[in-house]
Design a protein around this motif. Structure first.
Motif, PDB file in Angstrom:
ATOM      1  N   LYS A   1      52.170 -31.443 -33.799  1.00 52.88           N
ATOM      2  CA  LYS A   1      52.047 -32.301 -34.980  1.00 52.88           C
ATOM      3  C   LYS A   1      53.124 -33.383 -34.963  1.00 52.88           C
ATOM      4  CE  LYS A   1      51.630 -31.793 -39.959  1.00 52.88           C
ATOM      5  NZ  LYS A   1      52.897 -31.455 -40.629  1.00 52.88           N
ATOM      6  N   ALA A   2      54.332 -32.991 -34.601  1.00 54.99           N
ATOM      7  CA  ALA A   2      55.439 -33.955 -34.602  1.00 54.99           C
ATOM      8  C   ALA A   2      55.204 -35.080 -33.605  1.00 54.99           C
ATOM      9  CB  ALA A   2      56.749 -33.242 -34.305  1.00 54.99           C
ATOM     10  N   PHE A   3      54.534 -34.771 -32.499  1.00 58.38           N
ATOM     11  CA  PHE A   3      54.331 -35.804 -31.478  1.00 58.38           C
ATOM     12  C   PHE A   3      52.896 -36.307 -31.441  1.00 58.38           C
ATOM     13  CE2 PHE A   3      58.422 -34.222 -30.486  1.00 58.38           C
ATOM     14  CZ  PHE A   3      59.096 -35.359 -30.082  1.00 58.38           C
ATOM     15  N   VAL A   4      52.126 -35.940 -32.471  1.00 59.67           N
ATOM     16  CA  VAL A   4      50.760 -36.433 -32.631  1.00 59.67           C
ATOM     17  C   VAL A   4      49.930 -36.236 -31.364  1.00 59.67           C
ATOM     18  CG1 VAL A   4      49.453 -38.226 -33.807  1.00 59.67           C
ATOM     19  CG2 VAL A   4      51.919 -38.263 -33.936  1.00 59.67           C
ATOM     20  N   VAL A   5      49.993 -35.022 -30.818  1.00 55.19           N
ATOM     21  CA  VAL A   5      49.055 -34.668 -29.751  1.00 55.19           C
ATOM     22  C   VAL A   5      48.356 -33.391 -30.198  1.00 55.19           C
ATOM     23  CG1 VAL A   5      50.486 -35.679 -27.943  1.00 55.19           C
ATOM     24  CG2 VAL A   5      50.700 -33.249 -28.447  1.00 55.19           C
ATOM     25  N   SER A   6      47.239 -33.070 -29.535  1.00 55.42           N
ATOM     26  CA  SER A   6      46.516 -31.869 -29.941  1.00 55.42           C
ATOM     27  C   SER A   6      47.328 -30.634 -29.551  1.00 55.42           C
ATOM     28  CB  SER A   6      45.153 -31.833 -29.265  1.00 55.42           C
ATOM     29  OG  SER A   6      45.322 -31.494 -27.901  1.00 55.42           O
ATOM     30  N   GLU A   7      47.053 -29.542 -30.252  1.00 56.41           N
ATOM     31  CA  GLU A   7      47.788 -28.309 -29.968  1.00 56.41           C
ATOM     32  C   GLU A   7      47.560 -27.821 -28.533  1.00 56.41           C
ATOM     33  OE1 GLU A   7      47.521 -25.477 -33.166  1.00 56.41           O
ATOM     34  OE2 GLU A   7      48.469 -23.953 -31.900  1.00 56.41           O
ATOM     35  N   PRO A   8      46.296 -27.823 -28.020  1.00 57.48           N
ATOM     36  CA  PRO A   8      46.114 -27.395 -26.622  1.00 57.48           C
ATOM     37  C   PRO A   8      46.891 -28.265 -25.628  1.00 57.48           C
ATOM     38  CG  PRO A   8      43.993 -27.507 -27.760  1.00 57.48           C
ATOM     39  CD  PRO A   8      45.004 -28.098 -28.692  1.00 57.48           C
ATOM     40  N   THR A   9      46.977 -29.564 -25.903  1.00 54.91           N
ATOM     41  CA  THR A   9      47.743 -30.455 -25.018  1.00 54.91           C
ATOM     42  C   THR A   9      49.201 -30.047 -24.992  1.00 54.91           C
ATOM     43  OG1 THR A   9      46.263 -32.269 -25.543  1.00 54.91           O
ATOM     44  CG2 THR A   9      48.393 -32.872 -24.607  1.00 54.91           C
ATOM     45  N   MET A  10      49.750 -29.791 -26.191  1.00 55.73           N
ATOM     46  CA  MET A  10      51.155 -29.418 -26.261  1.00 55.73           C
ATOM     47  C   MET A  10      51.383 -28.047 -25.634  1.00 55.73           C
ATOM     48  SD  MET A  10      54.164 -30.340 -26.878  1.00 55.73           S
ATOM     49  CE  MET A  10      54.093 -31.860 -27.824  1.00 55.73           C
ATOM     50  N   ALA A  11      50.443 -27.119 -25.874  1.00 53.66           N
ATOM     51  CA  ALA A  11      50.573 -25.777 -25.294  1.00 53.66           C
ATOM     52  C   ALA A  11      50.586 -25.868 -23.771  1.00 53.66           C
ATOM     53  CB  ALA A  11      49.431 -24.886 -25.780  1.00 53.66           C
ATOM     54  N   ALA A  12      49.706 -26.718 -23.229  1.00 50.10           N
ATOM     55  CA  ALA A  12      49.638 -26.875 -21.773  1.00 50.10           C
ATOM     56  C   ALA A  12      50.945 -27.461 -21.241  1.00 50.10           C
ATOM     57  CB  ALA A  12      48.458 -27.773 -21.395  1.00 50.10           C
ATOM     58  N   ARG A  13      51.505 -28.407 -21.984  1.00 49.43           N
ATOM     59  CA  ARG A  13      52.752 -29.053 -21.576  1.00 49.43           C
ATOM     60  C   ARG A  13      53.892 -28.020 -21.511  1.00 49.43           C
ATOM     61  NH1 ARG A  13      54.304 -34.139 -25.178  1.00 49.43           N
ATOM     62  NH2 ARG A  13      52.302 -34.829 -24.377  1.00 49.43           N
ATOM     63  N   VAL A  14      53.960 -27.178 -22.538  1.00 50.12           N
ATOM     64  CA  VAL A  14      55.021 -26.168 -22.594  1.00 50.12           C
ATOM     65  C   VAL A  14      54.835 -25.145 -21.476  1.00 50.12           C
ATOM     66  CG1 VAL A  14      55.959 -24.276 -23.977  1.00 50.12           C
ATOM     67  CG2 VAL A  14      55.479 -26.481 -25.055  1.00 50.12           C
ATOM     68  N   THR A  15      53.582 -24.715 -21.276  1.00 48.81           N
ATOM     69  CA  THR A  15      53.295 -23.716 -20.244  1.00 48.81           C
ATOM     70  C   THR A  15      53.647 -24.249 -18.853  1.00 48.81           C
ATOM     71  OG1 THR A  15      51.504 -22.885 -21.598  1.00 48.81           O
ATOM     72  CG2 THR A  15      51.496 -22.236 -19.288  1.00 48.81           C
ATOM     73  N   ARG A  16      53.249 -25.504 -18.607  1.00 51.75           N
ATOM     74  CA  ARG A  16      53.535 -26.118 -17.306  1.00 51.75           C
ATOM     75  C   ARG A  16      55.039 -26.163 -17.058  1.00 51.75           C
ATOM     76  NH1 ARG A  16      49.773 -30.110 -17.975  1.00 51.75           N
ATOM     77  NH2 ARG A  16      51.343 -31.460 -18.890  1.00 51.75           N
ATOM     78  N   ALA A  17      55.787 -26.532 -18.076  1.00 52.45           N
ATOM     79  CA  ALA A  17      57.245 -26.655 -17.923  1.00 52.45           C
ATOM     80  C   ALA A  17      57.878 -25.291 -17.638  1.00 52.45           C
ATOM     81  CB  ALA A  17      57.852 -27.282 -19.171  1.00 52.45           C
ATOM     82  N   LYS A  18      57.416 -24.279 -18.371  1.00 51.28           N
ATOM     83  CA  LYS A  18      57.973 -22.937 -18.149  1.00 51.28           C
ATOM     84  C   LYS A  18      57.642 -22.453 -16.746  1.00 51.28           C
ATOM     85  CE  LYS A  18      57.785 -21.088 -22.841  1.00 51.28           C
ATOM     86  NZ  LYS A  18      56.814 -20.367 -23.679  1.00 51.28           N
ATOM     87  N   LYS A  19      56.433 -22.761 -16.308  1.00 49.26           N
ATOM     88  CA  LYS A  19      55.997 -22.335 -14.990  1.00 49.26           C
ATOM     89  C   LYS A  19      56.862 -23.007 -13.920  1.00 49.26           C
ATOM     90  CE  LYS A  19      51.671 -21.451 -12.733  1.00 49.26           C
ATOM     91  NZ  LYS A  19      50.282 -21.859 -12.563  1.00 49.26           N
ATOM     92  N   LYS A  20      57.183 -24.254 -14.157  1.00 48.75           N
ATOM     93  CA  LYS A  20      58.006 -24.951 -13.168  1.00 48.75           C
ATOM     94  C   LYS A  20      59.411 -24.342 -13.118  1.00 48.75           C
ATOM     95  CE  LYS A  20      59.676 -29.172 -11.234  1.00 48.75           C
ATOM     96  NZ  LYS A  20      59.624 -30.621 -11.115  1.00 48.75           N
ATOM     97  N   ILE A  21      59.946 -23.992 -14.285  1.00 50.46           N
ATOM     98  CA  ILE A  21      61.282 -23.378 -14.309  1.00 50.46           C
ATOM     99  C   ILE A  21      61.299 -22.133 -13.436  1.00 50.46           C
ATOM    100  CG2 ILE A  21      62.950 -22.142 -15.765  1.00 50.46           C
ATOM    101  CD1 ILE A  21      62.251 -24.116 -18.008  1.00 50.46           C
ATOM    102  N   ALA A  22      60.233 -21.327 -13.544  1.00 49.11           N
ATOM    103  CA  ALA A  22      60.173 -20.093 -12.761  1.00 49.11           C
ATOM    104  C   ALA A  22      59.894 -20.385 -11.290  1.00 49.11           C
ATOM    105  CB  ALA A  22      59.097 -19.170 -13.339  1.00 49.11           C
ATOM    106  N   ALA A  23      58.851 -21.163 -11.009  1.00 48.03           N
ATOM    107  CA  ALA A  23      58.404 -21.350  -9.621  1.00 48.03           C
ATOM    108  C   ALA A  23      59.398 -22.173  -8.812  1.00 48.03           C
ATOM    109  CB  ALA A  23      57.031 -22.006  -9.598  1.00 48.03           C
ATOM    110  N   ALA A  24      59.973 -23.212  -9.418  1.00 51.97           N
ATOM    111  CA  ALA A  24      60.904 -24.054  -8.663  1.00 51.97           C
ATOM    112  C   ALA A  24      62.320 -23.490  -8.700  1.00 51.97           C
ATOM    113  CB  ALA A  24      60.881 -25.485  -9.204  1.00 51.97           C
ATOM    114  N   ARG A  25      62.503 -22.391  -9.413  1.00 49.55           N
ATOM    115  CA  ARG A  25      63.813 -21.729  -9.503  1.00 49.55           C
ATOM    116  C   ARG A  25      64.858 -22.643 -10.118  1.00 49.55           C
ATOM    117  NH1 ARG A  25      62.898 -17.225  -9.383  1.00 49.55           N
ATOM    118  NH2 ARG A  25      64.321 -16.193  -7.967  1.00 49.55           N
TER     119      ARG A  25
END
Lengths: 115, 436
Positions: free
Chosen positions: B159-183
């Protein structure tokens, strides 16, 4: 230690136009790099230079075509497989990797061992 | 802390008080609890779940036993027990790519909390630096910081960044995945990398503030929730890194800018420029706190970009009236800022100050030069600033055109109304001149 690929993307024209001298300088830079990785506590596990994309053959399904998948200004020209403690360490090492006509990309190696 | 054990307190009031205490603990302690729990789970998703559970458990337990004197330590202990239970029960939950915790890292910053039975290291800085790692895209850094450090839900961030919830969820998930996979390691950067890494953290907080300060798509000018989160984050960082001058600079900048919040629009929500703002309504306490921080941030070596921006805000805040603004002093500060941070946005702001010192024509020359470099194409404040100088030179036709360009670039209702008003003003004159 984790494994990363350092993918070297460069404009192939750089070496084509620079001739023997550019090639020689590149070789020396890569030899220096190999020494620096150890000094920084990392390890080179493997890697090689690739022949230019003009020698490439793409296969998609059953279709075999001449050339790379995508014509881009900078092409994958070589790679290293290294071991590093974490991404910051890998980046520190990758920053030393010679790529005078482009840059490098760091990608973690996927652990496919299962379990 | 207040106790919930007064006998005879009505049930309803008691429940409300507990809910309020849990909500307060959520706001104040989320980052501490999550940062400490991630050390146990070595997985950010799992840590979030355990911390959520701990807050739910708090509602029930605190109602029975009273609010603990150290809610952060209570919640951390609860979340970590849950994490250990889960790990013991289901070994398959152990992630293949555990969060890399750099052991033995000295507690250079921050305090430790003692709940009497165990000492919990303050890992909030690790969490903040991990969220703002330069290998993550800026928008991912912002989203992760709001999610993991501030404890906002994905829906709230979307809501704060005026994007849909699935878009934001995907963004957060991708970032977390990168933290783990790229170490990406869960650690505070070494001294040598600290300046750059800290700059990324400060940039994220500043971006949160500016997004809230001029709501990019909204009806009102300010989005107070984001503004307040940003200031709270700056305060937290100041508490955790008391010796960093740029942290002081950022907090000062936010405090002084925000002190003017109430006067940036009039009663009807219309935008008011600095020159028309009622200075008597500015938050004097916030300005005083900010100015004291600026003095500190400027001391001891060449000041950084946040300290200089704060100094500029302080000069404005300390002027008794717009007319009494010390423009030559501002120009000196902008010259320093442009050196520390050669950004075209800074150059544009400097051009406005040049116009105040040497007249609108001189300012216009500066803006023309900035326009040559195409980096500010599409930046709505450039045509707006240009229009204003043209207006002052009475070049109304050109001014109207520039106001129109700015209007077409802005999505903010208050800004659009202001620019439309200016266009009408410029137009009126034209009509009069060309009328019968």
């Amino acid at each position: 230690m984790a494994q990363y690929a350092i993918l070297i993307y460069e404009a192939e024209s750089g070496y084509a136009e620079g001739g023997q001298e550019a090639w020689q300088q590149g070789m020396e830079a890569h030899a220096r790099f190999a020494g620096q990785v150890g000094e920084r506590g990392g390890k080179i596990v493997g890697g090689d230079a690739l022949e230019p994309t003009t020698t490439s053959t793409s296969i998609r399904g059953d279709i075999v075509t001449d050339g790379p998948f995508a014509e881009t200004k900078e092409a994958l020209g070589g790679f290293y497989l290294i071991e590093a403690r974490d991404l910051d360490h890998a980046i520190e090492i990758a920053k030393l990797c010679p790529a005078p006509f482009g840059g490098v990309e760091v990608r973690p190696i996927m652990d496919t061992s299962g379990g | 802390m207040f106790s919930m054990d007064q006998p005879g307190a009505p049930q309803e009031a008691r429940r409300n008080a507990i809910a309020a205490a849990v909500a307060e603990a959520h706001r104040r302690e989320w980052a501490f609890v999550l940062a400490a729990t991630a050390r146990v789970t070595r997985d950010l998703d799992a840590a979030e779940e355990c911390v959520q559970d701990a807050y739910v458990a708090a509602l029930d337990t605190w109602a029975r036993q009273g609010v603990p004197c150290n809610p952060g330590a209570w919640l951390t202990t609860a979340a970590r027990h849950r994490a250990l239970d889960t790990l013991r029960r289901d070994r398959t939950l152990r992630t293949k790519l555990p969060l890399l915790i750099v052991p033995g890292q000295r507690a250079a910053y921050g305090a430790e909390t003692d709940d009497g039975s165990e000492v919990i290291a303050d890992d909030r800085l690790r969490l903040i630096f991990t969220c703002c790692h330069p290998a993550l895209a800026r928008e991912a850094q912002v989203a992760l910081t709001l999610r993991l450090v501030c404890g906002l839900t994905t829906a709230e961030i979307a809501k704060a960044f005026v994007v849909s919830e699935p878009t934001m969820a995907a963004r957060v998930t991708r970032a977390k995945k990168k933290i783990a996979a790229a170490r990406i390691a869960y650690r505070v950067p070494e001294a040598a990398e600290l300046p750059d890494r800290l700059d990324a953290v400060l940039t994220v907080i500043h971006l949160l503030y500016t997004t809230g300060h001029t709501d990019p798509h909204g009806a009102g000018l300010v989005r107070p929730d984001l503004v307040e989160r940003a200031i709270a984050l700056a305060r937290l960082l100041r508490e955790l890194m008391p010796d960093e001058r740029e942290v002081r600079g950022l907090l000062a900048l936010l405090l002084i800018t925000d002190a003017r919040r109430a006067t940036r629009t009039d009663a009807s929500g219309a935008l008011l420029l600095l020159e028309r703002q009622d200075r008597s309504v500015w938050d004097a306490a916030a300005i005083a706190e900010g100015c004291a921080l600026v003095t500190d941030a400027l001391r001891g070596g060449r000041p950084g970009r946040f300290a200089l921006q704060a100094a500029i805000a302080a000069v404005h805040a300390e002027a008794a009236s717009y007319e009494e603004t010390d423009w030559p002093q501002l120009l000196v500060l902008y010259d320093h800022l442009l050196k520390a941070w050669p950004s075209p946005v800074v150059a544009l702001n400097r051009a406005v100050v040049v116009a105040m010192v040497s007249g609108p024509a001189a300012g216009l020359d500066e803006i023309d030069r900035i326009e040559q470099d195409k980096r500010l194409d599409g930046y709505r404040y450039l045509p707006a600033a240009k229009a204003d100088l043209l207006r002052r030179l009475d070049r109304r036709d050109e001014a109207r055109t520039c106001y129109q360009v700015a209007l077409d670039l802005s999505d903010n209702a208050a800004e659009r109304a202001f620019l439309a008003g200016r266009i009408a003003e410029m137009g009126k004159q034209i009509t009069l001149q060309s009328g019968p």
